[in-house]
Design a protein around this motif. Structure first.
Motif: not given
Length: 275
Positions: A3-4, A139-141, A172-173, A177-179
């Motif tokens: 992703r980066s 994305v979630s899966y 993060v996505s 995201p704070m986790q």
């Protein structure tokens, strides 16, 4: 590609994105409508069965090879045969860039052979799929599957900060995201020179518009890891966005000396033209 890396390209070619966004061929409306319809169906299939939409893209030889390997995976197969066949199937999909399908088969093997090392391979394959995913369901899966299998490895070896970084980036996505950010900070507390941790914290600072903080992260990164081309490029962009023109110009010139990649060089030139 992670992703980066995709973010690097997205930011790097921002100034010339219009050129690349133009269609390379002319299509009629009916064909376009059919294409959109097929894409929607594929996206829906991907969220429920990651293999479904990819099987149609296999060549006859690849399909025959995969079907043969599937036959070899039976209840009577030895652990070694099961692991080998699973990895071969995954390898075919990985060569085609179908990382979620690779992750699917590796996860099946990991569930049957918990001490085989397949859990890490499954998690890494799903992370690659996550890196490319655009559809929210996908994305979630893929993020969930990444966490599921990489956390199995981390339970046995919490020192694997490389895997913890990947898990952090999936959060993060997410809706929390704070986790993920907290996990990245924990990684840097354990290893202040951690390459992935510094890089991702820098990218997150950029995404939130905190360019001064981003420059600090990327300056740390290239101090410890001077060969990190993405970090060098991002540092230049951060200088540019924080109005440090002299530093930005010098940094972009440094990036030019480090690579022959035409896309990156084109991006560098587009920024230099603005300075």
């Amino acid at each position: 590609m992670k992703r980066s890396q995709l973010i690097l390209i997205a930011i790097g070619v921002m100034a010339v994105a219009g050129l690349y966004a133009l269609p390379s061929v002319v299509v009629d409306n009916d064909s376009k409508a059919d294409s959109v319809s097929q894409e929607d169906e594929s996206t829906s299939a991907a969220s429920t069965d990651p293999v479904a939409m990819h099987d149609a893209e296999l060549s006859p030889d690849e399909r025959l090879q995969i079907n043969t390997l599937k036959l070899q995976i039976s209840e009577n197969s030895s652990a070694e045969e099961l692991k080998s066949s699973t990895e071969e199937i995954a390898g075919i999909y990985q060569k085609l860039g179908k990382y979620d399908s690779a992750g699917y088969y590796l996860s099946l093997g990991a569930d049957q052979l918990p001490n085989s090392g397949l859990a890490e391979k499954a998690g890494n394959a799903y992370y690659e799929a996550f890196s490319f995913a655009l559809d929210p369901e996908k994305v979630s899966y893929t993020a969930e599957q990444t966490r599921k299998y990489l956390n199995k490895v981390l339970e046995n070896d919490p020192t694997r900060l490389d895997l913890k970084t990947k898990v952090a980036m999936t959060y993060v996505s997410s809706s929390n995201p704070m986790q993920g950010i907290t996990m990245l900070r924990e990684i840097l507390d354990q290893d202040p020179q951690n390459e992935d941790g510094l890089f991702n914290m820098g990218v997150l600072s950029m995404q939130s518009g905190q360019y001064k903080r981003a420059t600090e992260r990327f300056e740390e990164l290239i101090q410890y890891h001077p060969d990190n081309l993405q970090g060098q490029f991002y540092l230049a962009v951060s200088y540019f966005e924080s109005k440090q023109k002299n530093k930005a110009k010098a940094q972009f010139e440094k990036v030019k000396s480090m690579t022959k990649d035409e896309m990156i060089l084109g991006s560098v030139e587009s920024y230099l033209d603005k300075l």
